[in-house]
Design an enzyme around this catalytic site. Structure first.
Site, PDB file in Angstrom:
ATOM      1  N   TYR A 172     -54.673  41.805  65.674  1.00 37.07           N
ATOM      2  CA  TYR A 172     -54.887  42.971  66.234  1.00 37.07           C
ATOM      3  C   TYR A 172     -54.368  43.297  67.567  1.00 37.07           C
ATOM      4  O   TYR A 172     -53.844  44.450  68.110  1.00 37.07           O
ATOM      5  CB  TYR A 172     -56.427  43.177  65.946  1.00 37.07           C
ATOM      6  CG  TYR A 172     -57.114  44.554  66.142  1.00 37.07           C
ATOM      7  CD1 TYR A 172     -57.195  45.265  65.098  1.00 37.07           C
ATOM      8  CD2 TYR A 172     -57.298  45.196  67.429  1.00 37.07           C
ATOM      9  CE1 TYR A 172     -57.927  46.681  65.334  1.00 37.07           C
ATOM     10  CE2 TYR A 172     -57.668  46.481  67.780  1.00 37.07           C
ATOM     11  CZ  TYR A 172     -58.199  47.192  66.587  1.00 37.07           C
ATOM     12  OH  TYR A 172     -58.561  48.322  66.757  1.00 37.07           O
ATOM     13  N   TYR A 198     -65.275  49.913  63.031  1.00 43.66           N
ATOM     14  CA  TYR A 198     -64.440  50.086  61.529  1.00 43.66           C
ATOM     15  C   TYR A 198     -65.693  49.923  60.882  1.00 43.66           C
ATOM     16  O   TYR A 198     -66.223  48.633  60.487  1.00 43.66           O
ATOM     17  CB  TYR A 198     -63.576  48.919  61.623  1.00 43.66           C
ATOM     18  CG  TYR A 198     -62.139  49.168  62.344  1.00 43.66           C
ATOM     19  CD1 TYR A 198     -62.038  48.775  63.798  1.00 43.66           C
ATOM     20  CD2 TYR A 198     -60.961  49.690  61.734  1.00 43.66           C
ATOM     21  CE1 TYR A 198     -61.020  48.778  64.227  1.00 43.66           C
ATOM     22  CE2 TYR A 198     -59.834  49.965  62.345  1.00 43.66           C
ATOM     23  CZ  TYR A 198     -59.679  49.630  63.749  1.00 43.66           C
ATOM     24  OH  TYR A 198     -58.547  49.589  64.440  1.00 43.66           O
ATOM     25  N   PRO A 201     -52.619  53.973  59.105  1.00 47.48           N
ATOM     26  CA  PRO A 201     -53.097  53.821  60.202  1.00 47.48           C
ATOM     27  C   PRO A 201     -54.057  52.832  60.803  1.00 47.48           C
ATOM     28  O   PRO A 201     -54.337  52.294  62.033  1.00 47.48           O
ATOM     29  CB  PRO A 201     -53.864  55.280  60.557  1.00 47.48           C
ATOM     30  CG  PRO A 201     -53.953  55.661  59.140  1.00 47.48           C
ATOM     31  CD  PRO A 201     -52.892  54.979  58.408  1.00 47.48           C
ATOM     32  N   HIS A 203     -60.163  47.066  75.923  1.00 47.49           N
ATOM     33  CA  HIS A 203     -61.292  46.557  74.947  1.00 47.49           C
ATOM     34  C   HIS A 203     -60.759  45.103  74.590  1.00 47.49           C
ATOM     35  O   HIS A 203     -60.000  44.930  74.056  1.00 47.49           O
ATOM     36  CB  HIS A 203     -61.088  47.553  73.673  1.00 47.49           C
ATOM     37  CG  HIS A 203     -61.731  48.961  74.003  1.00 47.49           C
ATOM     38  ND1 HIS A 203     -62.039  49.680  72.729  1.00 47.49           N
ATOM     39  CD2 HIS A 203     -62.290  49.340  75.093  1.00 47.49           C
ATOM     40  CE1 HIS A 203     -62.686  50.780  73.419  1.00 47.49           C
ATOM     41  NE2 HIS A 203     -62.666  50.707  74.574  1.00 47.49           N
ATOM     42  N   LYS A 243     -50.972  50.068  64.226  1.00 45.66           N
ATOM     43  CA  LYS A 243     -49.714  49.467  64.484  1.00 45.66           C
ATOM     44  C   LYS A 243     -48.524  50.195  64.694  1.00 45.66           C
ATOM     45  O   LYS A 243     -47.430  49.802  65.363  1.00 45.66           O
ATOM     46  CB  LYS A 243     -49.380  48.456  63.521  1.00 45.66           C
ATOM     47  CG  LYS A 243     -50.399  47.154  63.517  1.00 45.66           C
ATOM     48  CD  LYS A 243     -50.242  46.344  64.542  1.00 45.66           C
ATOM     49  CE  LYS A 243     -51.014  45.244  64.636  1.00 45.66           C
ATOM     50  NZ  LYS A 243     -51.989  45.180  66.048  1.00 45.66           N
TER      51      LYS A 243
HETATM   52  C1  DHB Z   1     -57.183  54.377  66.592  1.00 44.31           C
HETATM   53  C2  DHB Z   1     -56.305  54.699  65.292  1.00 44.31           C
HETATM   54  C3  DHB Z   1     -56.250  53.649  64.528  1.00 44.31           C
HETATM   55  O1  DHB Z   1     -55.655  53.709  63.280  1.00 44.31           O
HETATM   56  C4  DHB Z   1     -56.952  52.402  64.692  1.00 44.31           C
HETATM   57  O2  DHB Z   1     -57.039  51.501  63.811  1.00 44.31           O
HETATM   58  C5  DHB Z   1     -57.577  52.453  65.909  1.00 44.31           C
HETATM   59  C6  DHB Z   1     -57.913  53.275  66.701  1.00 44.31           C
HETATM   60  C7  DHB Z   1     -57.186  55.562  67.487  1.00 44.31           C
HETATM   61  O3  DHB Z   1     -56.688  56.595  67.073  1.00 44.31           O
HETATM   62  O4  DHB Z   1     -57.873  55.413  68.497  1.00 44.31           O
END
Ligand code: DHB
Length: 366
Positions: A360, A178, A268, A50, A272
């Protein structure tokens, strides 16, 4: 890999660790690392590259173009897939790797010969070690084995959680979304082109029983705000993820080195957690290599401070992503306007989106 002997003990079963659904986003350098150490073959084949993400603001999508901003990508590949690859490699290399061990305790950590005691297949065992790597997670036994008063704890709880599902359906976009909305945050990610991983911000103490499949889908549709079409599918898994920031300092006590979630937890948002664990383990393996090959222990002594610098970068980033994307129970009208303005600036200015892109995709290791 460096000819340093090690024994891995795991208290869960192989089946459990290989199938437990966790995060699934691997930073640029970390995907390269997995390839370099010989566990990247399937990741290269099945991982999805990605080069950007989408940020939704009440249904309007804005793309953050990692390629244009920092010329790096992330790889979508489930943590449990990484675990499968590591287990297979370890067993092919002759192990040792013991599953389903019980009653693990660590001893003599301040001496030159720390010990690990445990039970395996009902029999008590003891390992005489030079060093112990405490990679046993937030609820593991290593961190609590450090005497009181040694560690400083830095902690923050968030007043919400994430309800996550895995669905046998395509994700709404080929990249992540997001989505900030008046109804709360939602994240639309994936494990493959036909397997969606979808999350909803929910109450801190939410009970999964209160969320029927249909209620989850209805809320996911609303929080996508019509920006894309969301296809419903069979729910393979649903669960609630708590949101916490947590760090202990230092990440070492005598000959015990903490790595990954045993030393730190991030919320989450931004994914990270697994990447930080990879970074700790690289630092530790380099330090051990330097010790055994060159008889130098300065890298071991610097392990904690070296890791913590990166840990705090990731803590700050994860906190920032979390606070910019979520609704807060006690926010004022002013707070909301400021948050929306933050998101507007973030998605309209190249200068503002560059730090997001850079962090990121993952800051380089050195
Ligand atoms: C996923 C989980 C995340 O917390 C995030 O920011 C991006 C992707 C995932 O589970 O794919």
């Amino acid at each position: 890999m460096q000819g340093i002997e090690s024994i891995i003990i795991e208290n869960r079963s192989r089946d459990y660790v290989e199938n437990r659904i966790r995060a699934g986003l691997i930073e640029h350098w970390a995907a390269d690392l997995l390839a370099d150490v010989g566990v990247g073959e399937r990741l290269k084949r099945e991982g999805m590259l990605h080069w950007g993400i989408n940020i939704g603001i009440n249904g309007e999508l804005h793309r953050i173009d990692f390629k244009a901003l920092v010329n790096k990508r992330v790889t979508i590949y489930g943590q449990q897939e990484v675990v499968k690859d590591l287990v297979a490699r370890r067993l092919a290399d002759g192990g040792p790797l013991l599953f389903e061990v019980d009653d693990v305790t660590v001893h003599d950590l301040k001496t030159q010969k720390p010990k690990i005691r445990f039970k395996h297949e009902g029999r008590p065992q003891e390992i005489d070690c030079d060093y112990v790597a405490g990679c046993d997670g937030f609820h593991g036994i290593c961190r609590p084995s450090i005497p009181d008063g040694v560690l400083s704890v830095f902690e923050r709880e968030y007043p919400f959680g994430w309800l996550g599902i895995l669905s046998e359906s395509p994700p709404p976009d080929h990249e992540l979304i997001y989505s900030y909305t008046d109804r709360g945050f939602a994240l639309y990610t994936m494990r493959s082109p036909t397997l969606a991983r979808l999350y909803l911000q929910c109450d801190h103490d939410e009970e999964i029983e209160n969320w029927s499949d249909q209620r989850i889908w209805d809320e996911l549709h609303k929080r996508l705000g019509g920006a894309r079409k969301l296809q419903e599918g069979k729910m393979l898994q649903k669960g609630i993820t708590p949101m916490r920031s947590f760090v202990v300092e230092p990440m070492q006590y005598g000959r015990l080195f903490l790595a990954g979630d045993s030393a730190h937890i991030v919320p989450p948002t931004g994914a990270k957690g697994m990447n930080l664990a990879f970074a700790d383990v690289v630092m530790l393996s380099r330090a051990l290599e330097d010790f055994y090959k060159n008889k130098r222990s300065d890298r071991l002594e610097n392990y904690s401070s070296k890791c913590l610098r990166r840990v705090w970068y990731a803590q700050r980033f994860s906190w920032w992503m979390t606070q910019i994307m979520h609704r807060f129970p006690n926010e004022s009208a002013f707070d909301r306007r400021r948050q929306l303005s933050d998101l507007d600036y973030l998605t309209s200015s190249r200068a503002a989106s560059t730090p997001l892109a850079e962090q990121y995709v993952g800051l380089p290791l050195d």
